[in-house]
Motif scaffolding. Sequence first.
Motif, PDB file in Angstrom:
ATOM      1  N   THR A 200      38.448  49.965  35.975  1.00 39.15           N
ATOM      2  CA  THR A 200      39.505  50.652  36.720  1.00 39.15           C
ATOM      3  C   THR A 200      40.816  49.868  36.593  1.00 39.15           C
ATOM      4  O   THR A 200      40.809  48.661  36.335  1.00 39.15           O
ATOM      5  N   LYS A 201      41.914  50.600  36.768  1.00 36.38           N
ATOM      6  CA  LYS A 201      43.218  49.933  36.713  1.00 36.38           C
ATOM      7  C   LYS A 201      43.370  48.973  37.882  1.00 36.38           C
ATOM      8  O   LYS A 201      44.027  47.940  37.781  1.00 36.38           O
ATOM      9  N   GLU A 202      42.758  49.339  39.011  1.00 36.90           N
ATOM     10  CA  GLU A 202      42.788  48.482  40.191  1.00 36.90           C
ATOM     11  C   GLU A 202      41.734  47.375  40.042  1.00 36.90           C
ATOM     12  O   GLU A 202      40.633  47.638  39.573  1.00 36.90           O
ATOM     13  N   THR A 203      42.086  46.179  40.422  1.00 35.81           N
ATOM     14  CA  THR A 203      41.132  45.069  40.309  1.00 35.81           C
ATOM     15  C   THR A 203      40.768  44.568  41.706  1.00 35.81           C
ATOM     16  O   THR A 203      41.561  44.674  42.652  1.00 35.81           O
ATOM     17  N   TRP A 204      39.562  44.021  41.817  1.00 28.62           N
ATOM     18  CA  TRP A 204      39.093  43.494  43.096  1.00 28.62           C
ATOM     19  C   TRP A 204      39.235  41.975  43.116  1.00 28.62           C
ATOM     20  O   TRP A 204      38.923  41.314  42.129  1.00 28.62           O
ATOM     21  N   PRO A 205      39.690  41.403  44.214  1.00 24.31           N
ATOM     22  CA  PRO A 205      39.756  39.936  44.321  1.00 24.31           C
ATOM     23  C   PRO A 205      38.373  39.320  44.121  1.00 24.31           C
ATOM     24  O   PRO A 205      37.351  39.956  44.407  1.00 24.31           O
ATOM     25  N   SER A 206      38.347  38.104  43.678  1.00 25.88           N
ATOM     26  CA  SER A 206      37.095  37.445  43.310  1.00 25.88           C
ATOM     27  C   SER A 206      36.094  37.381  44.460  1.00 25.88           C
ATOM     28  O   SER A 206      34.883  37.434  44.233  1.00 25.88           O
ATOM     29  N   GLN A 207      36.591  37.308  45.703  1.00 26.30           N
ATOM     30  CA  GLN A 207      35.659  37.150  46.822  1.00 26.30           C
ATOM     31  C   GLN A 207      34.772  38.367  47.079  1.00 26.30           C
ATOM     32  O   GLN A 207      33.741  38.259  47.743  1.00 26.30           O
ATOM     33  N   VAL A 208      35.174  39.530  46.561  1.00 28.34           N
ATOM     34  CA  VAL A 208      34.314  40.711  46.779  1.00 28.34           C
ATOM     35  C   VAL A 208      33.648  41.194  45.489  1.00 28.34           C
ATOM     36  O   VAL A 208      32.903  42.177  45.503  1.00 28.34           O
ATOM     37  N   GLN A 209      33.886  40.517  44.391  1.00 33.71           N
ATOM     38  CA  GLN A 209      33.210  40.900  43.147  1.00 33.71           C
ATOM     39  C   GLN A 209      31.714  40.645  43.293  1.00 33.71           C
ATOM     40  O   GLN A 209      31.300  39.555  43.671  1.00 33.71           O
ATOM     41  N   GLY A 210      30.919  41.671  43.020  1.00 34.83           N
ATOM     42  CA  GLY A 210      29.476  41.570  43.208  1.00 34.83           C
ATOM     43  C   GLY A 210      29.014  42.124  44.547  1.00 34.83           C
ATOM     44  O   GLY A 210      27.814  42.148  44.831  1.00 34.83           O
ATOM     45  N   LEU A 211      29.955  42.603  45.375  1.00 33.66           N
ATOM     46  CA  LEU A 211      29.611  43.141  46.687  1.00 33.66           C
ATOM     47  C   LEU A 211      29.050  44.564  46.543  1.00 33.66           C
ATOM     48  O   LEU A 211      29.674  45.428  45.933  1.00 33.66           O
ATOM     49  N   ALA A 212      27.876  44.797  47.112  1.00 37.47           N
ATOM     50  CA  ALA A 212      27.268  46.129  47.099  1.00 37.47           C
ATOM     51  C   ALA A 212      27.660  46.869  48.371  1.00 37.47           C
ATOM     52  O   ALA A 212      27.580  46.317  49.472  1.00 37.47           O
ATOM     53  N   LEU A 213      28.103  48.100  48.224  1.00 37.45           N
ATOM     54  CA  LEU A 213      28.461  48.956  49.355  1.00 37.45           C
ATOM     55  C   LEU A 213      27.435  50.076  49.461  1.00 37.45           C
ATOM     56  O   LEU A 213      27.242  50.826  48.497  1.00 37.45           O
ATOM     57  N   LYS A 214      26.798  50.188  50.608  1.00 40.83           N
ATOM     58  CA  LYS A 214      25.757  51.205  50.791  1.00 40.83           C
ATOM     59  C   LYS A 214      26.272  52.340  51.674  1.00 40.83           C
ATOM     60  O   LYS A 214      27.161  52.144  52.499  1.00 40.83           O
ATOM     61  N   ASN A 215      25.672  53.507  51.502  1.00 47.09           N
ATOM     62  CA  ASN A 215      26.026  54.686  52.301  1.00 47.09           C
ATOM     63  C   ASN A 215      27.523  54.990  52.253  1.00 47.09           C
ATOM     64  O   ASN A 215      28.170  55.191  53.284  1.00 47.09           O
ATOM     65  N   VAL A 216      28.060  54.974  51.054  1.00 51.92           N
ATOM     66  CA  VAL A 216      29.452  55.391  50.850  1.00 51.92           C
ATOM     67  C   VAL A 216      29.451  56.692  50.054  1.00 51.92           C
ATOM     68  O   VAL A 216      28.493  57.006  49.347  1.00 51.92           O
TER      69      VAL A 216
END
Length: 408
Positions: A200-216
Amino acid sequence: MSENVIVIGGGPAGMMAAYSAASEGSTVILCEKNEKLGKKLYITGKGRCNLTNFCDQETFLKNVIHHPRFLYSSISRFDRENLMDFVTDNGCELKVERGQRVFPKSDKSSDIIKAFRRALISAGVEVRLNTPVASIVTQDDEALGVKLNDGTTLEADKIIVATGGLSYRSTGSDGWGLQAAKALGHTVTPCRPSLVGVKTKETWPSQVQGLALKNVDVTLVHKGKKLRTERGEMLLTHFGVSGPLILTDSAYMDDAPETYQLILDLKPALTDQKLDQRIQRELRANERKQVVHALGSLLPKKLMPIMLNLAGVDQTKTANQITKAERHAVVDALKRQKLQISDFLDINTAIVTSGGVSVKEINPKTMASKKIRHLYFAGEMIDVDALTGGFNIQIAATTGFVAGTRSE
């Protein structure tokens, strides 16, 4: 009358084709360029091998994204019950898990491969490992045999090509069969990765890379038009997004990836109004805390400051300083977070390849080429692909079985 059959490729399609042909009395040689059979099977399902799906035929076909009609005839001849019986009869017990997904009871993909190998041995198939094929020998639009890399030529009455697509090249899926089909005059539709993460054009800060989001909820948008919305799990990554929801969405992206957008709803169980009321309660209950802490229970701890930043809200403000407009901005950020897709991940990382030998040039009842006599195709190199859940391995086994069966 016995036929001499050569199968190229030792994945599920090739192994099933070889078994099917040998069980009818044909003399079968299976040529596999790797040092062992089922190399890609070994890593599927995170090493557990989701063999098939225990659903009815109608549901199965709904999970086939491209050209489900092509499978109508073959799936009625070799379906999930046939495949499951085949595997259990050859010593591998199975179990059905959530989503009707079928796995070996041992959770070891190697047990599935052992079952295939036992079947091949019992049927009398000659398996030649470390045997890459250089070319298919033809004359006057008729396949006569194959030429091996060492210069040896093997003659055959029937040749079945089951060399896979373009994903996971280390397992042998390097596109050789697709190139061979094209060289013999077949149409190969454009190949792209499917069931794959997206950049994606938008990037995520390193602290949330690898974060799984459930029930979204994730909504796939194409040129401003909403295509589909599904609830489930996704993953924030260094390149963009991945996880089950995103892999499924990737299967529906038939246009250039940059023409698609994702809209994330991180709180799909709440309407805008209910979410705003929840935010107001949290702010009142924690009015002297910084807003990032006051709203900490809404999202995973590492994600809240990022979402506040995206909403344009200063996270160091105390809860009692937050305005109505800022509250609404937070609601909008949580309910309608837009991500612009820029590309797929490399096809080598994809679970399957979308595209392949055109189904218009293959007889759906036999898998025979309509251009070259005595040439057959099976598995992922055919332009048919499905969602995750065991459907793609079933397609491989089904088309392999039919390709190996002697035509009337």
